[in-house]
Motif scaffolding. Structure first.
Motif, PDB file in Angstrom:
ATOM      1  N   MET A 181     -10.360  13.954  25.123  1.00 24.36           N
ATOM      2  CA  MET A 181      -9.077  13.604  25.727  1.00 24.36           C
ATOM      3  C   MET A 181      -8.873  14.341  27.051  1.00 24.36           C
ATOM      4  O   MET A 181      -8.225  13.831  27.973  1.00 24.36           O
ATOM      5  N   GLU A 239       8.989  15.049  18.128  1.00 22.84           N
ATOM      6  CA  GLU A 239       8.570  13.650  18.066  1.00 22.84           C
ATOM      7  C   GLU A 239       9.084  12.913  19.291  1.00 22.84           C
ATOM      8  O   GLU A 239      10.120  13.264  19.852  1.00 22.84           O
ATOM      9  N   VAL A 258      -0.137  14.877  24.698  1.00 23.61           N
ATOM     10  CA  VAL A 258      -0.915  13.949  23.876  1.00 23.61           C
ATOM     11  C   VAL A 258      -0.108  13.740  22.603  1.00 23.61           C
ATOM     12  O   VAL A 258       0.202  14.695  21.900  1.00 23.61           O
ATOM     13  N   LEU A 259       0.245  12.494  22.337  1.00 28.49           N
ATOM     14  CA  LEU A 259       1.070  12.165  21.183  1.00 28.49           C
ATOM     15  C   LEU A 259       0.200  11.602  20.071  1.00 28.49           C
ATOM     16  O   LEU A 259      -0.731  10.853  20.334  1.00 28.49           O
ATOM     17  N   SER A 260       0.541  11.945  18.856  1.00 29.74           N
ATOM     18  CA  SER A 260      -0.212  11.427  17.705  1.00 29.74           C
ATOM     19  C   SER A 260       0.748  10.719  16.755  1.00 29.74           C
ATOM     20  O   SER A 260       1.964  10.842  16.865  1.00 29.74           O
ATOM     21  N   GLY A 261       0.170   9.977  15.816  1.00 29.25           N
ATOM     22  CA  GLY A 261       0.973   9.293  14.812  1.00 29.25           C
ATOM     23  C   GLY A 261       1.616   8.006  15.298  1.00 29.25           C
ATOM     24  O   GLY A 261       2.522   7.484  14.657  1.00 29.25           O
ATOM     25  N   ALA A 269      -1.985   2.658  18.678  1.00 30.77           N
ATOM     26  CA  ALA A 269      -2.711   2.740  19.951  1.00 30.77           C
ATOM     27  C   ALA A 269      -1.945   1.996  21.037  1.00 30.77           C
ATOM     28  O   ALA A 269      -1.483   0.873  20.827  1.00 30.77           O
TER      29      ALA A 269
END
Length: 130
Positions: A15, A115, A23-26, A29
């Protein structure tokens, strides 16, 4: 992206190649494709436009040399190439897009566990409308 690279028998990329601030997760895409304004922690962010990617992402920062295979055009562009999006006031370009540019609307603190809250997203026009 890495799943698609694997499907083409290419090694994954880190990344860090994309030089992100966050960088966001969950999230699904490319969920950011629909955002116009978000909030991270105390900070509201205006989405200025998608990041049109150049060949800089092909450089392995540790080795200091470009990848042997141009995965930017062979893989990423196959599913992320698009024209300018009018939602961004003429500032978006045609190209291979991955990530977004944002401008903070206020000062504040963002914690690693905060979040993302989507404040405003693109409106979808009904079919047949102009």
């Amino acid at each position: 992206l890495n799943r698609r690279l694997e499907e083409h028998s290419l090694p994954p990329v880190q990344m860090s190649r994309f030089r992100p601030n966050f960088v966001l997760s969950g999230l699904p895409a490319h969920a950011e494709d629909e955002w116009l304004e978000i909030r991270l922690g105390e900070v509201a962010l205006c989405v200025e436009r998608p990041c049109t990617r150049c060949s800089t992402v092909l450089v392995d920062q540790e080795a200091g040399r470009s990848d042997d295979v141009n995965w930017l055009s062979k893989v990423l562009a196959k599913y992320r190439l698009s024209g300018p999006d009018k939602n961004y006031g003429g500032f978006d370009l045609q190209g291979t897009k991955f990530g977004i540019y944002c401008t903070p609307l206020n000062s504040g603190v963002v914690h690693e566990t905060d979040e993302v809250v989507v404040v405003r997203r693109k409106t979808k026009r009904p079919r047949g409308s102009r």
